[in-house]
Every structure is written in C-alpha cells, then in structure tokens.
Design an enzyme around this catalytic site. Structure first.
Site, mmCIF file in Angstrom:
data_model
loop_
_atom_site.group_PDB
_atom_site.id
_atom_site.type_symbol
_atom_site.label_atom_id
_atom_site.label_comp_id
_atom_site.label_asym_id
_atom_site.label_seq_id
_atom_site.Cartn_x
_atom_site.Cartn_y
_atom_site.Cartn_z
ATOM 1 N N PRO A 112 0.797 -1.225 0.000
ATOM 2 C CA PRO A 112 0.000 0.000 0.000
ATOM 3 C C PRO A 112 0.830 1.276 0.000
ATOM 4 O O PRO A 112 1.575 1.552 0.923
ATOM 5 C CB PRO A 112 -0.815 -0.097 1.296
ATOM 6 N N GLU A 113 0.687 2.032 -1.069
ATOM 7 C CA GLU A 113 1.220 3.381 -1.141
ATOM 8 C C GLU A 113 0.020 4.302 -1.313
ATOM 9 O O GLU A 113 -1.120 3.868 -1.184
ATOM 10 C CB GLU A 113 2.192 3.497 -2.321
ATOM 11 N N LYS A 164 0.097 7.867 3.419
ATOM 12 C CA LYS A 164 -0.365 6.476 3.492
ATOM 13 C C LYS A 164 -1.292 6.241 4.672
ATOM 14 O O LYS A 164 -1.609 5.094 4.995
ATOM 15 C CB LYS A 164 0.848 5.545 3.578
ATOM 16 N N HIS A 170 -6.095 -13.692 7.526
ATOM 17 C CA HIS A 170 -5.370 -12.463 7.859
ATOM 18 C C HIS A 170 -6.292 -11.301 8.208
ATOM 19 O O HIS A 170 -5.821 -10.171 8.343
ATOM 20 C CB HIS A 170 -4.441 -12.079 6.701
ATOM 21 N N ARG A 178 1.345 -9.183 7.508
ATOM 22 C CA ARG A 178 2.575 -9.015 8.292
ATOM 23 C C ARG A 178 2.438 -8.150 9.534
ATOM 24 O O ARG A 178 3.356 -8.116 10.340
ATOM 25 C CB ARG A 178 3.689 -8.471 7.376
ATOM 26 N N ARG A 183 18.225 19.006 0.623
ATOM 27 C CA ARG A 183 18.544 17.650 1.076
ATOM 28 C C ARG A 183 19.862 17.148 0.522
ATOM 29 O O ARG A 183 20.139 17.282 -0.665
ATOM 30 C CB ARG A 183 17.420 16.693 0.639
ATOM 31 N N ARG A 190 16.281 -0.223 0.407
ATOM 32 C CA ARG A 190 15.164 -0.522 -0.493
ATOM 33 C C ARG A 190 15.698 -0.868 -1.867
ATOM 34 O O ARG A 190 16.584 -0.179 -2.393
ATOM 35 C CB ARG A 190 14.226 0.682 -0.605
#
Length: 258
Positions: A2-3, A58, A91, A109, A149, A247
């Site tokens: 899920p994004e 999210k 689940h 999870r 950044r 990632r």
DNA sequence: TCCTCTGTTATGAG
DNA sequence: TCTCATAACAGAGG
C-alpha cells in the site's frame, strides 16, 4: 504494497459506508492494535457512524462522531467490504460490522495497524511529522523540498517527513518516467529535471489513483521490474538495480544517466 | 531445515 | 542530517 494510490482506494471503500451505524467491532488479532485495546476500540466506536474519511500520505483517517479511527497498512494491509456471513480470511485482524456487512482490516505481516485518536486534534498530531501529501505538492514546493537535502533522490522521495505517500514502487516509477537517476543527490537536480520530475509525479499518481495501485503495465517500470534481466520498456537496455537505503531500487542506465 | 528475499516504518549507533 | 543495521512480522522460494 500500500502506497498513496492503494490507500486512496481503501478510503473510497470506507467512504461508501459513511453514515451507517457501527453495530460492533471484532478484533481477531490484538497484534495490530496500536495504543488502544480491544475494549477501548469497541467502546469508542460502537453505535457511532463513520463520517467521510480522508487520507494523508499512506494514512487513512476516519472520524466517527468524536473519535478518529486511524489506519496504516504497512506492507501488506488492506481494507475491504464484505457482505454479512462471508467467511473470514486468516489475515483478517479487525472487523467493523455495519448493518449489511462489515469492513475488514486484513494484514498479513502486521507491520503497522489500527490506531484510535480521541478527536481530530489528536489525530492531526499523529500526522505532524509528515510532509505534504504527494498529490498536493506543487512544482515550486517540490523544488524547495528537495533543494535542502543531501540525500539521494530516491531516499528523499520516500522520506514521509518530506513528502507523504510515495513508497518504493512509486519513487522508482516517477524517476524512471522523468528520466532522472534515483541515485543522484536530491539537491543536484536542475530546473529541467525538477520540471520533469513534477510532471512525472502528477502523471504516475493520477493513473495510479485511478487504478487504486501502481498499475503493473508492461509499458511502466512497475510492470517489468520484478522480472530477472528485464529490459527497459522504453529503450530495451537491461535494467539496473541495487539497494538504496535498504530498499531495492530499479532504473535504466540509458534513460536515467547518472 | 535453513537462509534470503519482500511494496513500511521507527529507532539507535556512528 | 544521513547511512546503516535492526526490529516488528509472515510468507515465498531456493
């Protein structure tokens, strides 16, 4: 999984049942409850109605006439509607029973889970550390956010405190569409790169929200990224990949030169 | 059986 | 501020 687009889909599911009284709350696995107990969750919501939910990044926020249910889906969570009597999935962790069926929080999870805020102000405090929602970020804002950044572009895009809603797949897809290498420094992009990045973000998000997922089309990076030795859908160059900030990151060394 | 991998996030060490 | 390792957790696959 899920994004932002997936959570937008879950928001729609919940929104279709706004206004219906919550008859009961069933907790099948307390392991997904965060900062609230089974009893507290049920007592706070039973007899209330969900109002129109909203999403930030999210997070899915569902005010319910006072308390605010807050859901975060981690890597494997979902929210779905099931008619009364439908068999439970192994689940399924929490279910909110309405008159004609129930909403189910399913999550293999259990990396994130179900929160409850006492009111909107408290819910907002949980979101205080998040950046602006990715769908609301203007071209100008994107430039401002990235300019300070020192991190790589990929790391910056997936940092929820900078921009909320982009996950691993979206970040790679956006960089690929914009033809910008995700390993470059976030602050090193020029105006042309930022233009392309912002256009790509809009396009990828718009199409993904429509599909309620990052669509695995074979003309998109997402459609081929998990195949071994996959060629770039645009130019045919074998895709490159490595881990960035833990990632898996995939890009095309031809389309996205470093 | 054991080991590694995986779409998220938080935390602490360096 | 950033990177890296680790942890939460559960399943797939070699």
């Amino acid at each position: 999984m899920p994004e932002l687009p997936d959570v937008e889909g879950f928001r729609r599911v919940l929104d279709e049942h706004a206004g219906e009284p919550i008859r009961s709350v069933r907790v099948y696995d307390t392991g997904v409850l965060r900062g609230v107990g089974e009893r507290g969750l049920g007592d706070a919501l039973r007899g209330h109605r969900f109002e129109h939910p909203r999403r930030h990044g999210k997070w899915l926020l569902a005010p319910a006439e006072g308390p605010v249910l807050m859901l975060h889906f981690g890597m494997t969570g979902s929210l779905s509607w099931h008619p009364a009597g439908e068999a439970r999935h192994p689940h399924d962790r929490v279910a909110w029973r309405l008159d004609d069926g129930e909403l189910r929080f399913r999550d293999m999870r259990k990396l994130q889970g179900v929160h409850l805020a006492a009111d909107r102000a408290q819910a907002q405090r949980t979101l205080d550390d998040l950046g602006p929602d990715a769908l609301q970020v203007t071209r100008r804002r994107l430039g401002e956010l990235l300019s300070g950044r020192r991190a790589r572009l990929k790391t910056a895009l997936t940092d929820q405190s900078l921009i909320a809603g982009l996950g691993n797949l979206l970040a790679d897809e956006i960089c690929w569409r914009a033809r910008v290498n995700p390993l470059r420094g976030a602050a090193d992009l020029d105006e042309k790169d930022l233009d392309a990045l912002h256009r790509a973000m809009r396009k990828v998000l718009r199409d993904s929200v429509r599909a309620e997922r990052v669509p695995p089309r074979d003309t998109w990076l997402t459609g081929v990224r998990d195949e071994p030795e996959a060629p770039c859908p645009r130019c045919g160059t074998p895709l490159s990949s490595r881990r960035v900030s833990g990632r898996r990151t995939v890009w095309c060394s031809t389309c996205q030169p470093s």
